[in-house]
Design an enzyme around this catalytic site. Structure first.
Site, PDB file in Angstrom:
ATOM      1  N   GLU A 220      -6.990 -10.375  -0.888  1.00 18.77           N
ATOM      2  CA  GLU A 220      -7.732 -10.133   0.356  1.00 18.77           C
ATOM      3  C   GLU A 220      -9.226 -10.047   0.035  1.00 18.77           C
ATOM      4  O   GLU A 220      -9.866  -9.022   0.261  1.00 18.77           O
ATOM      5  CB  GLU A 220      -7.225  -8.856   1.041  1.00 18.77           C
ATOM      6  CG  GLU A 220      -5.727  -8.883   1.307  1.00 18.77           C
ATOM      7  CD  GLU A 220      -5.208  -7.661   2.052  1.00 18.77           C
ATOM      8  OE1 GLU A 220      -6.034  -6.939   2.652  1.00 18.77           O
ATOM      9  OE2 GLU A 220      -3.982  -7.435   2.032  1.00 18.77           O
TER      10      GLU A 220
ATOM     11  N   GLU B  82       0.797  -1.235   0.000  1.00 18.34           N
ATOM     12  CA  GLU B  82       0.000   0.000   0.000  1.00 18.34           C
ATOM     13  C   GLU B  82       0.828   1.283   0.000  1.00 18.34           C
ATOM     14  O   GLU B  82       0.704   2.115   0.894  1.00 18.34           O
ATOM     15  CB  GLU B  82      -0.959  -0.008   1.204  1.00 18.34           C
ATOM     16  CG  GLU B  82      -1.911  -1.187   1.196  1.00 18.34           C
ATOM     17  CD  GLU B  82      -2.795  -1.273   2.438  1.00 18.34           C
ATOM     18  OE1 GLU B  82      -2.717  -0.365   3.296  1.00 18.34           O
ATOM     19  OE2 GLU B  82      -3.550  -2.247   2.558  1.00 18.34           O
TER      20      GLU B  82
END
Length: 373
Positions: free
Chosen positions: A264, A159
């Site tokens: 995810e 991220e």
């Protein structure tokens, strides 16, 4: 004699033929997609240790890949400069061996769940670039070295982009610029040359963010670094994003020469406050009944919409199975999902394929299976 031969043939046929259905006639996820991609799930502390005993039969039945949900993040595993907590991570790796699973370590470098001391000297002042890079490399050396040959793939950096494709102004970036990313991949490969290495991020269905991630991965490769794939975090909602945008990113990442993994996966069925799209842990809101409407269970209309949403998503995955190496659900069952506490704490959410009683959501799994046959 003919009867004996016939019975023998039948028994041999049963042993050789391994159907998609288990002994209780339930569908088995890893068998459904065995010719397409790994099917994985994130593992919690209680599942890794065996304390959640009901989890293990589901894990062994349905999954051939596991990811460490929290236990390998910097804060939990390396809370103090000279202290490491390896117990849970060791249990996680041992579980992977028991399952003969493809094991994913998550995550080596991230702006969240990283203790403040990582960025500071003994006087609480920000480290200089070289000192921070050295600290990071030592951390990676310790983790990847310890689990060399046992963890098959690492989410190396997590991220680093905002949704518009700009670099996140994390302390990593403020102190080192992009150099920490390069050094992280370099050190991870040095410590285990056989392990696959990934960049991982959420909202990669957004074109600006997707293109930034691809450009970063290409830049790293041009510098001679190993980058096997890009993880698309699949934190989706009932009506967003459009599956066409998910598909576009799968195609773009693959066309750029990288493996695609959906890292995810879950589907949030609850209403959210505005500006809480994605998976930014900094966005959290107080509990409000309007954001927690299904405490006693899902209405049939929402359950049907949930099943259709997963079916539509898996239709895209199966269409592009030649580009995808792994699909990993972010949690085994509804009770263990992070979405019970994000973006609103204390909610009752239903984002996964198994409920709080460890029971399969048969209508959803059956609906998904129809895509594959």
């Amino acid at each position: 004699m003919k009867t004996s031969i016939t019975l023998f043939s039948i028994l041999v046929g049963i042993l050789i033929y391994q159907p998609v259905f288990s002994q209780d006639n339930g569908l088995v996820l890893k068998e459904m997609f065995k010719d397409a991609f790994y099917v994985g799930t994130a593992i919690s502390y209680r599942q890794a240790s065996g304390d959640e005993q009901q989890a293990w039969p589901l894990l062994e039945k349905h999954f051939n890949s596991i990811t460490s949900e929290n236990m390998m993040k910097w804060g939990p595993i390396h809370p103090e400069p000279d202290k490491y907590n390896f117990v849970s991570a060791d249990q996680f790796v041992a579980l992977g061996k028991k399952m003969n699973a493809f094991v994913i370590g998550h995550t080596l470098v991230w702006h969240q769940q990283t203790p403040k001391w990582v960025y500071q000297n003994e006087m609480g002042e920000s480290l200089m670039k070289e000192a921070l890079l050295e600290r990071m490399e030592k951390h990676i050396e310790t983790l990847v070295g310890r689990y060399k040959g046992q963890v098959h793939g690492w989410d190396v950096v997590n991220e680093v982009f905002e949704d518009d494709g700009s670099y996140r102004e994390s302390e990593w970036y403020q102190i080192t610029g992009k150099e920490y990313i390069l050094k992280a991949f370099q050190k991870a490969h040095e410590m285990d040359p056989e392990a696959e290495l990934y960049y991982n991020d959420y909202n990669l269905w957004k074109p600006e963010k997707r293109e930034a991630a691809i450009a970063l991965a290409q830049e790293l490769r041009e510098k001679g670094l190993r980058v096997d794939g890009i993880g698309m975090q699949g934190h989706y909602m009932l009506d967003s994003p459009p599956v066409e945008m998910i598909e576009a990113s799968i195609i773009a990442i693959s066309n750029a020469g990288f493996k695609v993994m959906v890292t995810e996966l879950d589907v949030d069925v609850l209403p959210r406050p505005r500006a809480s799209e994605g998976a930014d842990l900094n966005k959290n809101y107080a509990l409000d009944e309007k954001f927690n409407p299904y405490t006693a269970g899902l209405p049939e209309s929402i359950a049907d919409k949930f099943a259709k949403r997963y079916t539509d998503i898996f239709s895209v995955f199966c269409k592009h199975q030649d580009k995808i190496s792994r699909i990993t659900f972010w949690g085994l069952h509804d009770g263990a999902s992070w979405l019970n506490n994000w973006p609103v704490r204390g909610r009752t959410n239903y984002p996964l394929l198994f409920d709080r009683d460890f029971k399969e959501k048969e209508n959803v799994i059956q609906s998904i299976s129809n895509v594959t046959f």
